[in-house]
Enzyme design. Sequence first.
Site, short mmCIF file in Angstrom:
data_model
loop_
_atom_site.label_atom_id
_atom_site.label_comp_id
_atom_site.label_asym_id
_atom_site.label_seq_id
_atom_site.Cartn_x
_atom_site.Cartn_y
_atom_site.Cartn_z
CG HIS A 65 -2.13 -0.93 1.00
ND1 HIS A 65 -3.31 -0.80 1.69
CD2 HIS A 65 -2.30 -1.98 0.16
CE1 HIS A 65 -4.15 -1.76 1.29
NE2 HIS A 65 -3.56 -2.49 0.39
CG ASP A 66 5.19 3.25 1.20
OD1 ASP A 66 4.71 4.39 1.03
OD2 ASP A 66 6.41 3.04 1.36
CG ASN A 93 -4.51 2.30 3.53
OD1 ASN A 93 -4.22 1.15 3.14
ND2 ASN A 93 -3.96 3.39 3.02
CG HIS A 193 -4.33 -11.91 -0.99
ND1 HIS A 193 -5.35 -11.47 -1.80
CD2 HIS A 193 -3.78 -10.78 -0.47
CE1 HIS A 193 -5.40 -10.13 -1.78
NE2 HIS A 193 -4.45 -9.69 -0.99
CG ASP A 241 -3.72 -19.49 2.34
OD1 ASP A 241 -3.75 -19.28 3.57
OD2 ASP A 241 -2.70 -19.90 1.76
CB THR A 243 -1.89 -22.40 5.59
OG1 THR A 243 -1.63 -22.03 4.23
CG2 THR A 243 -2.27 -23.88 5.66
C1 HEM Z 1 -4.16 -7.58 -6.71
C2 HEM Z 1 -4.92 -6.74 -6.08
C3 HEM Z 1 -5.19 -6.80 -4.60
C4 HEM Z 1 -6.38 -6.57 -4.01
C5 HEM Z 1 -7.68 -6.20 -4.71
C6 HEM Z 1 -6.20 -6.76 -2.60
C7 HEM Z 1 -7.19 -6.59 -1.66
C8 HEM Z 1 -7.07 -6.94 -0.33
C9 HEM Z 1 -8.14 -6.86 0.62
C10 HEM Z 1 -9.55 -6.36 0.33
C11 HEM Z 1 -7.66 -7.34 1.80
C12 HEM Z 1 -8.44 -7.47 3.10
C13 HEM Z 1 -8.54 -6.11 3.75
C14 HEM Z 1 -9.58 -6.09 4.85
O1 HEM Z 1 -10.66 -6.68 4.67
O2 HEM Z 1 -9.32 -5.44 5.89
C15 HEM Z 1 -6.29 -7.71 1.59
C16 HEM Z 1 -5.47 -8.24 2.55
C17 HEM Z 1 -4.14 -8.49 2.37
N1 HEM Z 1 -3.41 -8.17 1.24
FE1 HEM Z 1 -4.15 -7.70 -0.56
N2 HEM Z 1 -4.91 -7.10 -2.36
C18 HEM Z 1 -4.24 -7.14 -3.55
C19 HEM Z 1 -2.90 -7.39 -3.73
C20 HEM Z 1 -2.00 -7.57 -2.70
C21 HEM Z 1 -0.57 -7.53 -2.85
C22 HEM Z 1 0.16 -7.24 -4.14
C23 HEM Z 1 -0.04 -7.76 -1.61
C24 HEM Z 1 1.39 -7.81 -1.18
C25 HEM Z 1 2.41 -8.01 -1.98
C26 HEM Z 1 -1.15 -7.98 -0.71
C27 HEM Z 1 -1.04 -8.33 0.61
C28 HEM Z 1 -2.11 -8.54 1.47
C29 HEM Z 1 -1.99 -9.16 2.76
C30 HEM Z 1 -0.74 -9.78 3.34
C31 HEM Z 1 -3.27 -9.10 3.36
C32 HEM Z 1 -3.65 -9.56 4.77
C33 HEM Z 1 -3.32 -8.43 5.73
C34 HEM Z 1 -3.59 -8.72 7.20
O3 HEM Z 1 -4.03 -9.80 7.57
O4 HEM Z 1 -3.36 -7.79 7.99
N3 HEM Z 1 -2.33 -7.81 -1.39
N4 HEM Z 1 -5.95 -7.44 0.29
#
Ligand code: HEM
Length: 324
Positions: A65-66, A93, A193, A241, A243
Amino acid sequence: MASVVKSFTLFALIPAIFFPAFAQLTSDFYDSICPQALSTIQATVEAAIIQEPRMGASLVRLHFHDCFVNGCDGSILLDDTPAMTGEKTAKPNKNSARGFDVVDQIKSAVNDACLGNVVSCADILAVAARDSIVALGGASYDVLLGRRDATDASLAAANANIPAPTLDLAGLVSNFQSQGLSLSDLVVLSGAHTLGFARCVSFRNRIYNETADINSDFAASLQAQCPPDAGDGDDVLASLDDTPFVVDTDYYQGLLQNQGLLHSDQQLFQGDGSDSDNLVQFYSQSPTDFWSDFGTAMINMGNLSPLTGDDGEIRENCRVVNQD
Ligand code: HEM
Ligand SMILES: *[C@@H]1O[C@H](CO)[C@@H](O)[C@H](O)[C@H]1NC(C)=O
């Protein structure tokens, strides 16, 4: 004449050496100015993950996000001030991005270890993301360093540039393309994810959509936790997922079973034999390729428009711009 040409050439090179128009990031940036920097970040990240395993996921996401908002410049870390509304309250965020306290701990630990303010907040995010991946079972990669920190942040750019989970494949591809990232970067980076959780509000439409390509048992078990009405249980968490604390290929295997949690996840595999489908299938079967390609893609993402040289600053406190 030859010597005139030669000395002219030499003269012309000097400014290029001392004032590079575009300074590259390098993996050894802190080796001489603070040899303890990277081990200090790693130790703090490991301690934070032991205390709360989800923190690894949260730190990986902060770097993403940064980087997607005006480059990897630490802008997401800036708190709002009366003069500036930052990125923390942007839709992707708000009530969602986390790990800011751990970044503060890292910053103060490196400032102590380095006897001063030499490590940028933007670099801390890049290194903390890598260390999180490694702590949770992924493969290491050399993080490129030398980013400097922004002196402002943009709520509007955060809302515009961070991809939403409602996007379809074409929207995801074009979002990544506008950052200079490819379809394969999209598929492999979405593999982040493999870690962490999403809130009910982020996947409700998918699990109650009768025409969605979702496994029915999977949808039913999520419906039992995430009520249908908007506002009801919005913050209930489900893992992305099966895990959520291990960097493995279960995320891709889930997509093959129509068990992607987010609409945007399942868009990467729709069973139509597309290039995206093929990449998902490939990574689902090869953890070693996933681990190594993920590292390469994280380096690509980490290269997005860094501030270098004399641009920006090294923030003393990641939450606030330096006061002169
Ligand atoms: C491809 C488009 C992407 C979309 C639409 C997306 C969207 C999201 C959403 C909606 C969440 C859950 C947020 C919530 O409900 O509070 C999430 C969680 C997360 N995303 Fe993505 N994401 C994307 C790509 C990425 C990328 C590129 C990364 C890192 C390289 C990433 C890392 C993560 C991680 C690790 C979580 C879990 C965070 C936690 O448990 O605190 N995501 N993402
Ligand atoms: C339901 O799913 C279909 C197929 O994926 C999609 O076209 C539609 O936009 C979805 N509707 C909602 C409300 O999310």
